[in-house]
Design a protein around this motif. Structure first.
Motif, mmCIF file in Angstrom:
data_model
loop_
_atom_site.group_PDB
_atom_site.id
_atom_site.type_symbol
_atom_site.label_atom_id
_atom_site.label_comp_id
_atom_site.label_asym_id
_atom_site.label_seq_id
_atom_site.Cartn_x
_atom_site.Cartn_y
_atom_site.Cartn_z
ATOM 1 N N LEU A 6 -4.388 -2.290 -4.758
ATOM 2 C CA LEU A 6 -5.375 -2.900 -3.856
ATOM 3 C C LEU A 6 -5.619 -4.361 -4.204
ATOM 4 C CD1 LEU A 6 -7.945 0.042 -3.537
ATOM 5 C CD2 LEU A 6 -6.314 -0.748 -1.820
ATOM 6 N N PHE A 7 -5.648 -4.671 -5.518
ATOM 7 C CA PHE A 7 -5.800 -6.067 -5.916
ATOM 8 C C PHE A 7 -4.623 -6.899 -5.403
ATOM 9 C CE2 PHE A 7 -8.909 -6.372 -9.708
ATOM 10 C CZ PHE A 7 -9.881 -5.726 -8.950
ATOM 11 N N ALA A 8 -3.401 -6.386 -5.548
ATOM 12 C CA ALA A 8 -2.215 -7.111 -5.086
ATOM 13 C C ALA A 8 -2.235 -7.288 -3.583
ATOM 14 C CB ALA A 8 -0.961 -6.363 -5.531
ATOM 15 N N THR A 9 -2.645 -6.250 -2.860
ATOM 16 C CA THR A 9 -2.711 -6.332 -1.397
ATOM 17 C C THR A 9 -3.736 -7.371 -0.956
ATOM 18 O OG1 THR A 9 -2.099 -3.999 -1.221
ATOM 19 C CG2 THR A 9 -3.098 -5.019 0.705
ATOM 20 N N VAL B 196 -4.854 7.962 -14.169
ATOM 21 C CA VAL B 196 -3.587 7.280 -13.861
ATOM 22 C C VAL B 196 -3.526 6.909 -12.383
ATOM 23 C CG1 VAL B 196 -1.083 7.590 -13.723
ATOM 24 C CG2 VAL B 196 -2.313 8.332 -15.766
ATOM 25 N N THR B 197 -3.919 7.833 -11.518
ATOM 26 C CA THR B 197 -3.896 7.568 -10.070
ATOM 27 C C THR B 197 -4.838 6.434 -9.699
ATOM 28 O OG1 THR B 197 -3.388 9.908 -9.663
ATOM 29 C CG2 THR B 197 -4.205 8.618 -7.809
ATOM 30 N N ILE B 198 -6.060 6.462 -10.241
ATOM 31 C CA ILE B 198 -7.038 5.407 -9.926
ATOM 32 C C ILE B 198 -6.552 4.052 -10.429
ATOM 33 C CG2 ILE B 198 -9.370 4.594 -10.434
ATOM 34 C CD1 ILE B 198 -10.285 7.496 -10.453
ATOM 35 N N PHE B 199 -5.972 4.018 -11.629
ATOM 36 C CA PHE B 199 -5.483 2.753 -12.190
ATOM 37 C C PHE B 199 -4.387 2.145 -11.306
ATOM 38 C CE2 PHE B 199 -2.545 0.462 -15.049
ATOM 39 C CZ PHE B 199 -3.422 -0.506 -15.527
ATOM 40 N N ILE B 200 -3.456 2.968 -10.854
ATOM 41 C CA ILE B 200 -2.380 2.466 -9.992
ATOM 42 C C ILE B 200 -2.943 1.953 -8.672
ATOM 43 C CG2 ILE B 200 -0.308 3.128 -8.707
ATOM 44 C CD1 ILE B 200 0.346 5.073 -10.970
ATOM 45 N N TRP B 201 -3.902 2.674 -8.097
ATOM 46 C CA TRP B 201 -4.484 2.246 -6.829
ATOM 47 C C TRP B 201 -5.269 0.941 -6.982
ATOM 48 C CZ3 TRP B 201 -3.579 3.014 -1.970
ATOM 49 C CH2 TRP B 201 -2.971 4.201 -1.551
ATOM 50 N N ILE B 202 -5.954 0.749 -8.093
ATOM 51 C CA ILE B 202 -6.702 -0.495 -8.307
ATOM 52 C C ILE B 202 -5.746 -1.684 -8.336
ATOM 53 C CG2 ILE B 202 -8.047 -1.782 -10.012
ATOM 54 C CD1 ILE B 202 -9.501 0.796 -10.687
ATOM 55 N N LEU C 181 3.799 5.250 -5.885
ATOM 56 C CA LEU C 181 3.689 5.137 -7.339
ATOM 57 C C LEU C 181 2.563 6.018 -7.884
ATOM 58 C CD1 LEU C 181 4.220 1.297 -7.873
ATOM 59 C CD2 LEU C 181 5.797 3.157 -8.442
ATOM 60 N N ALA C 182 1.442 6.075 -7.154
ATOM 61 C CA ALA C 182 0.326 6.917 -7.606
ATOM 62 C C ALA C 182 0.731 8.384 -7.620
ATOM 63 C CB ALA C 182 -0.890 6.703 -6.704
ATOM 64 N N LYS C 183 1.423 8.804 -6.578
ATOM 65 C CA LYS C 183 1.882 10.194 -6.518
ATOM 66 C C LYS C 183 2.905 10.480 -7.606
ATOM 67 C CE LYS C 183 3.507 13.622 -3.159
ATOM 68 N NZ LYS C 183 3.956 13.839 -1.753
ATOM 69 N N GLY C 184 3.854 9.542 -7.796
ATOM 70 C CA GLY C 184 4.848 9.731 -8.838
ATOM 71 C C GLY C 184 4.252 9.662 -10.231
ATOM 72 N N GLY C 185 3.301 8.733 -10.426
ATOM 73 C CA GLY C 185 2.657 8.629 -11.734
ATOM 74 C C GLY C 185 1.891 9.886 -12.096
ATOM 75 N N ARG C 186 1.267 10.515 -11.118
ATOM 76 C CA ARG C 186 0.546 11.770 -11.373
ATOM 77 C C ARG C 186 1.518 12.875 -11.795
ATOM 78 N NH1 ARG C 186 -4.580 12.973 -9.392
ATOM 79 N NH2 ARG C 186 -5.160 15.165 -9.606
ATOM 80 N N LEU D 270 0.830 -1.203 0.000
ATOM 81 C CA LEU D 270 0.000 0.000 0.000
ATOM 82 C C LEU D 270 0.869 1.260 0.000
ATOM 83 C CD1 LEU D 270 -2.915 -0.914 2.446
ATOM 84 C CD2 LEU D 270 -2.997 -0.724 -0.053
ATOM 85 N N VAL D 271 1.957 1.218 0.776
ATOM 86 C CA VAL D 271 2.868 2.368 0.792
ATOM 87 C C VAL D 271 3.501 2.559 -0.583
ATOM 88 C CG1 VAL D 271 4.992 3.300 1.788
ATOM 89 C CG2 VAL D 271 3.311 2.179 3.269
#
Length: 286
Positions: free
Chosen positions: A78-81, A69-75, A40-45, A34-35
């Protein structure tokens, strides 16, 4: 009976504690993922903003791309977690659960999703950029910010109105500043005994002297109506499309036309209004 119940409760609590201890490594790995996902979401944005921000893309569309981009990275994160913490859960079961839950969530948050989809479509379409002056459902002002749920419109008197995107998408929106130029008009009347051709020429020459008027796009002087005490002209000219451009150019035109008509001895009549006054009633008769 009570002793047996306590024994069962202790066994269950022990099993839960043991299962929690066994899951601690998985929880730690999930928290770490999650961290990493947050980073990655912040960097991707930032990366999306750096590469796409150099183009001529609209700010609202840039915001939409960064959000996607942010939503895609978070999805993915979360799936991996979920797959690590709960090994029995597969991506197929997660998607199936999301499909069932989406129906219930859709009914519960219908307005939120409606505004979200309207925000996406508003950001995609070309019209209504940030900085445009618009009018919709009695709200007039400058578009200050467009988000996925709402649009911030700063009124001409400087108040901010937060408008749900569904209102802007489902109702007609008048965009005043879509083009740099806009045609304005004002009505001016002259007396019946005036030569109308001469009056029209005087008015046109007066309008041409105004520096806020775009004379290259033409000036229209139309006699439009036989009024009660005057023959009315509709004066039309081109100027800037912003509200202040309208006020400044109209101020110049009215002043110039009034001055020119006065210099030419052409009367601008006004309706004659009669007032009926009642005699005061003596106090003794009240």
């Amino acid at each position: 009976m009570d002793a047996g119940f306590l024994t069962i409760l202790q066994d269950q609590l022990g099993d839960m504690a043991e299962a929690t201890v066994r899951m601690l490594p998985q929880l730690a790995i999930g928290l770490f993922i999650l961290v990493i996902t947050w980073a990655l979401a912040k960097g991707g944005r930032k990366i999306a903003h750096r590469f796409i921000g150099k183009t001529d893309i609209r700010p609202s569309l840039l915001t939409l791309i960064e959000t996607v981009v942010t939503i895609f990275i978070w999805i993915i994160g979360l799936f991996a977690t979920a797959a690590i913490i709960l090994p029995g859960i597969t991506p197929a079961s997660i998607l199936a659960g999301l499909g069932i839950g989406a129906v219930a969530i859709g009914f519960a948050f219908q307005d939120i999703f409606e505004n979200f989809l309207a925000g996406v479509l508003i950001m995609i379409r070309e019209k209504m950029r940030i900085g445009d002056v618009i009018e919709c459902e009695g709200i007039t002002g400058k578009v200050e910010k467009i988000t996925l749920r709402e649009t911030h419109i700063r009124k001409l008197s400087n108040e901010v109105t937060i408008v749900p995107n569904s209102i802007l998408f489902k109702n007609p929106v008048e965009i005043f500043t879509d083009d740099p130029g806009r045609r304005h008009e004002v009505v001016c009347g002259v007396a019946y005994d005036v030569d109308l051709d001469e009056a029209a020429e005087v008015i046109e020459e007066a309008v041409k002297t105004c520096d806020k008027v775009d004379t290259s796009r033409g000036i229209d002087i139309f006699a439009t109506e036989f009024n009660s005490s005057s023959v009315d002209y509709r004066i039309r000219w081109w100027s800037g499309s912003k509200p202040r451009d309208m006020h400044e150019s109209r101020d110049q035109v009215i002043r110039a036309v009034k001055r020119a008509l006065d210099d030419a001895g052409i009367e601008i009549p006004f309706p004659y209004v009669t007032h009926t006054f009642k005699e005061p009633v003596p106090l003794e008769s009240k």
